[in-house]
Scaffold this active site. Structure first.
Site: not given
Ligand code: F3S
Length: 292
Positions: A124, A216, A260
């Protein structure tokens, strides 16, 4: 044993939306490729591959015609490269990430030096840097904020999954160095809500389980926040990771899950804990005597 699942555990709006787009595209076109795994959860990525949702590292590796942009977003160069290769792009960039990209673009166009508070290597952040015309600097801590070079006009943006307090600490340092600092708090509220709920639950239970991909970033952050409360915390990817001994003698268990982590994995973990609990109850001396 009492098991409590934190509010806001599991898939966030942006991830749900990306999955929906990918599933619709795969059903329509047979297959669709994401750049990097669609979500940071290996078990779900494997399930998706069986449904035609595949991933590659680079746009040049795409074998089909359809590319899906993950909720993390990408730099503008990826869009240009896709159109040069005549690929059809399905853009599942989360609207909250788009907002951060929009501020980066705006600030770069207005000649601001840009600071992104986030994880340097997170996709990101790499995407947002692209929207800043590759001018933005990334800081991961208040210490780093004290050192980076600043221009006269400075704007600060957050990676959407940053903990609020880390962002505020950096902003304080930057504001001291440049009182005209323009602050764009682009933290996604679902992230803050999930993190606050995890911390609140961790304070009430004996042991916390944080479920989600070991790769993650947002799940790792949840585990860190939970540990910071002083409560023993286990970060697990799936039910089979749970060691029975972790629950021995435990009365109150808390569960949360990263943005997620699919519901079916959370349910499998709950199922396993209930089985362990039933087994433990049968093995208590009181119950063993009854069965004799
Ligand atoms: Fe979007 Fe927030 Fe999820 S930024 S991808 S809704 S964590």
């Amino acid at each position: 044993m009492r098991i409590t699942v934190a509010e806001n555990a599991g898939f966030c709006f942006g991830v749900k939306r990306a999955l929906q787009y990918a599933e619709e595209a795969a059903a329509k076109f047979g297959e669709v490729f994401s750049l990097g795994p669609l979500i940071h959860n290996p078990q779900e990525v494997e399930r998706l591959a069986h449904h035609g949702i595949k991933w590659v590292n680079d746009i040049n590796e795409v074998e089909g015609r359809h590319v899906i942009i993950r909720s993390h977003g990408v730099s503008p160069e990826v869009f240009s490269a896709s159109s040069e290769k005549n690929l059809e792009v399905i853009d599942a960039t989360c609207p909250f990430v788009k907002r951060a990209q929009g501020y980066a673009k705006y600030l770069a166009e207005k000649g601001f030096s840009i600071v992104i508070v986030g994880d340097r290597n997170h996709p990101e952040v790499e995407g947002i840097i692209g929207w800043s015309n590759h001018t933005a600097l990334v800081v991961e801590s208040a210490e780093e904020a004290a050192e980076i070079p600043l221009g006269e006009k400075v704007g600060v943006i957050a990676q959407t999954t940053q903990p609020e307090n880390s962002f505020q600490k950096v902003v304080e340092v930057l504001q001291r160095r440049n009182p005209q600092l323009k602050v764009f708090n682009t933290i996604c509220h679902t992230t803050a809500e999930r993190q606050n709920a995890a911390a609140a639950l961790a304070k009430k239970v004996d042991v916390m389980f944080v479920i989600g991909g070991l790769n993650s970033a947002n799940t790792k952050k949840l585990a860190r926040i939970s540990r910071e409360t002083g409560t023993t915390t286990f970060h697990v990817e799936e039910a089979s990771d749970i060691d029975v001994s972790w629950l021995t003698g435990v009365e109150n268990v808390g569960i949360t899950a990263g943005a997620s982590t699919p519901d079916w994995i959370i349910e499998e973990v709950l199922q396993k804990m209930m089985e362990i609990n039933e087994h433990e109850e049968q093995m208590t001396p009181e119950n063993s005597n009854q069965s004799e």
